[in-house]
Each structure stands twice: as structure tokens, then as C-alpha cells.
Design a protein around this motif. Structure first.
Motif, mmCIF file in Angstrom:
data_model
loop_
_atom_site.group_PDB
_atom_site.id
_atom_site.type_symbol
_atom_site.label_atom_id
_atom_site.label_comp_id
_atom_site.label_asym_id
_atom_site.label_seq_id
_atom_site.Cartn_x
_atom_site.Cartn_y
_atom_site.Cartn_z
ATOM 1 N N ILE A 168 1.066 -1.561 -8.564
ATOM 2 C CA ILE A 168 0.119 -1.232 -7.499
ATOM 3 C C ILE A 168 -1.239 -0.930 -8.127
ATOM 4 O O ILE A 168 -1.345 -0.640 -9.309
ATOM 5 C CB ILE A 168 0.574 -0.006 -6.663
ATOM 6 N N SER A 174 -3.397 -2.626 -1.441
ATOM 7 C CA SER A 174 -2.303 -2.707 -2.399
ATOM 8 C C SER A 174 -1.192 -1.725 -2.039
ATOM 9 O O SER A 174 0.000 -2.069 -2.068
ATOM 10 C CB SER A 174 -2.814 -2.410 -3.815
ATOM 11 N N LEU A 175 -1.578 -0.502 -1.696
ATOM 12 C CA LEU A 175 -0.577 0.516 -1.357
ATOM 13 C C LEU A 175 0.171 0.138 -0.083
ATOM 14 O O LEU A 175 1.397 0.309 0.012
ATOM 15 C CB LEU A 175 -1.259 1.874 -1.196
ATOM 16 N N THR A 176 -0.554 -0.400 0.887
ATOM 17 C CA THR A 176 0.084 -0.786 2.148
ATOM 18 C C THR A 176 1.098 -1.903 1.926
ATOM 19 O O THR A 176 2.241 -1.852 2.428
ATOM 20 C CB THR A 176 -0.983 -1.257 3.156
ATOM 21 N N TYR A 179 4.135 -0.655 -0.011
ATOM 22 C CA TYR A 179 5.066 0.074 0.852
ATOM 23 C C TYR A 179 5.878 -0.888 1.710
ATOM 24 O O TYR A 179 7.078 -0.684 1.936
ATOM 25 C CB TYR A 179 4.311 1.053 1.748
ATOM 26 N N VAL A 198 0.952 2.042 -11.879
ATOM 27 C CA VAL A 198 -0.392 2.033 -11.290
ATOM 28 C C VAL A 198 -1.329 1.315 -12.258
ATOM 29 O O VAL A 198 -1.479 1.729 -13.408
ATOM 30 C CB VAL A 198 -0.903 3.457 -11.029
ATOM 31 N N SER A 210 -2.261 7.869 -5.696
ATOM 32 C CA SER A 210 -1.634 6.615 -5.256
ATOM 33 C C SER A 210 -0.122 6.733 -5.226
ATOM 34 O O SER A 210 0.543 6.334 -4.246
ATOM 35 C CB SER A 210 -2.049 5.478 -6.210
ATOM 36 N N ARG A 213 1.049 9.145 -2.426
ATOM 37 C CA ARG A 213 1.021 8.601 -1.063
ATOM 38 C C ARG A 213 2.270 7.774 -0.782
ATOM 39 O O ARG A 213 2.894 7.900 0.283
ATOM 40 C CB ARG A 213 -0.236 7.741 -0.869
ATOM 41 N N LEU A 214 2.644 6.931 -1.749
ATOM 42 C CA LEU A 214 3.848 6.125 -1.554
ATOM 43 C C LEU A 214 5.103 6.990 -1.580
ATOM 44 O O LEU A 214 6.044 6.767 -0.802
ATOM 45 C CB LEU A 214 3.927 5.045 -2.633
#
Length: 293
Positions: A168, A174-176, A179, A198, A210, A213-214
Motif C-alpha cells: 500500500i 491505495s488504502l481504499t 481494503y 507501506v 495508513s 486505518r486499515l
């Protein structure tokens, strides 16, 4: 660019890794490196990680599973004279399409620009799987570099591997997308744990945020465990290495990005991997064959 001679690999066909401490030989660890979004540095990590593992004395094979759009060889400055297309459609033996790379790694090119590779039939997939199994005694690690996203092929390679590492970057897209990929892996119970790397981080705070959040989303909505495997800082020399077609771990071995990849390799090596009944390359092939049906 260099054109590597491949035939020396034939000499290693019968090599078998000796059991350690009396333990039975389980075959190579199969790691899939994937991402929800393209352009996050997945293939670059795969190449540099393979070299880092090789520098630790491990025998490593990289399978470029971004079929039809492979670019591992591009990052290495190699022009493969043969690739999976030749194996699947011209009956060239799998040994003859395996190319020597830097630091002793071996590369199987997924080919580029071949539409047929992106749309394999069932029999062609079976042929590919049977061929990959023949590599069981030639490696300590098999690194699978998949395409990005959640296509059937990507999910199958993720599901069948011993371990899955998702790359990611701190960007929201990228995070979306990461996930979304992890959510699908969780939905089909493909893995209990997924490692996160990361890439292009501008600081420890950004990296932590980052991953957090995930992890928060996963803990709240999913059952899969996310493990932070490491962070690769943003460094312009990575761009230069790509342009020069020389992995940064070789071009600048003392750089912060090279050291970060070495740390990730060390984390992988020291990981106490539980030996499962269907572990190793043979287990990977068995599971992949079922998933491709």
C-alpha cells in the motif's frame, strides 16, 4: 540491457534442499505479493525482496503472474528470450523459460502483450500448475508477483500461497483498494492473516496512520488479521533505479530504501511459519488447481 543465458539452470534440476535439524523437507515457502491498486510499487518490492532474500543465502524464484502484462524483467533490465507464452503455446519446457537474474535469483516471465496469457483456458492453467510444481526442489522461496486488483487470477494466487503481502501507499485510493482486496480475501476465508508493506512513506507517522486505518476497519468489520511487515520510505533514487533498470538494493545497497527491504526480508526469514498439511509449492499447486476449476 543484458540477455542472460538460461541453460545453466538445467544443471540444478535435481537439487534438493537438505532437511534442517532432522525436520522433513517441506518445499519452498510460497509468498504472493499483491496490491489493490496498480502503481504502488508491488513489482519493485518483489524484485528487491527476492534479491534481499538471495543475499541471505536463500534460493529464490520469482514468478511474474501478471500474465500478459509482466514487467519484472523490465525492472531488471532483462530481455527474456522465452516466457510463459512459449511454455504454454509452444511447448517449451518450464526449465528453458526460467532466466537467471541478479544475486542468483531465477525469473519466470509472464510475458507482455500476449492476450492469450490473460485469458487462459482450464487445460492451459492445469499445464501451468503442473509445470510450476516441478520447481519444488529448486527454491527456498517462490515469490509470486500478481497483477493488481481482485480478478479471479489474483485471488487464486493469493488464496493458494502460504503467505500474502499487500503493498500500500499512504494515498486514500491505495488504502481504499487495498481494503477492498482484503475484504474479498476475508469474505472467502482465503487467509487468516495478511501482511502489509507501506511503500513511499514520508515518515513514520504517515506509515503508522495508513496501517492503523486499515487495521481499524479490519478489526471492526473483518476477521482477518493485518500484520505490519515494514515501511519503505519515499526516496527519489527508487525512480532513478527504475529508469536505469537496476534494482535499488543493488544500485544503492546502503540507502534507506534498501535497508528497509532488507529488514522486511529479515522479518520474513525469522517468521515461525506453521507447517500445514497443504504447505509448500505442492500445496500451493493443489489449492490453485481447485480454485481455477
Amino acid at each position: 540491457m543484458r540477455i542472460f543465458q538460461r541453460n545453466i539452470l538445467k544443471e540444478r534440476r535435481s537439487e534438493v534442499i537438505p532437511p534442517q535439524d532432522g525436520a522433513p523437507y517441506r518445499g519452498p515457502r510460497v509468498l504472493t505479493v499483491t496490491s489493490g491498486k496498480g502503481g504502488v510499487g508491488k513489482t519493485n518490492l518483489t524484485v528487491n525482496l527476492a534479491i534481499a532474500l538471495a543475499q541471505e543465502g536463500q534460493r529464490v524464484i520469482v514468478l511474474d503472474a501478471d500474465l500478459g502484462l509482466a514487467n519484472v524483467e523490465v525492472l531488471l533490465g532483462i530481455i527474456p528470450s522465452l516466457n510463459l507464452y512459449d511454455h504454454l503455446f509452444r511447448d517449451v519446457p518450464i526449465w528453458d523459460i526460467m532466466m537467471p537474474g541478479p544475486a542468483g535469483i531465477k525469473i519466470i516471465s509472464g510475458g507482455a502483450g500476449f492476450l492469450e496469457l490473460a485469458n487462459l483456458t482450464g487445460s492451459q492453467r492445469s499445464k501451468l500448475l503442473n509445470s510450476i510444481e516441478k520447481l519444488n526442489s529448486l527454491a527456498d522461496f517462490v515469490l509470486i508477483d500478481t497483477g493488481a486488483g481482485i480478478s479471479k487470477d489474483v485471488l487464486a494466487f493469493c488464496a493458494a500461497a502460504d503467505e500474502v503481502y499487500t503493498v500500500i501507499t499512504p494515498e486514500p485510493t491505495s488504502l481504499t483498494d487495498a481494503y477492498g482486496l482484503i475484504k474479498v480475501l476475508d469474505r472467502f476465508k482465503l487467509h487468516k492473516e495478511v501482511g502489509l508493506v507501506v511503500n513511499q512513506s514520508h515518515g513514520s507517522g504517515e506509515s503508522f496512520s495508513s496501517v492503523q486505518r486499515l487495521s481499524n476497519l479490519s478489526e471492526r468489520y473483518l476477521t482477518i488479521k493485518l500484520t505490519n511487515l515494514g515501511t519503505i520510505p519515499y526516496n527519489q533514487l527508487v525512480v532513478s533505479a527504475v529508469k536505469n533498470q537496476k534494482p535499488f538494493i543493488l544500485a544503492k545497497p546502503q540507502s534507506n530504501v534498501a535497508e528497509a527491504v532488507k529488514a522486511i526480508a529479515y522479518s520474513i526469514l525469522k517468521k515461525d511459519l506453521k507447517v500445514e498439511a497443504e504447505g509448500s509449492l505442492r500445496g500451493f499447486i493443489s489449492k490453485l488447481a481447485r480454485l481455477f476449476k
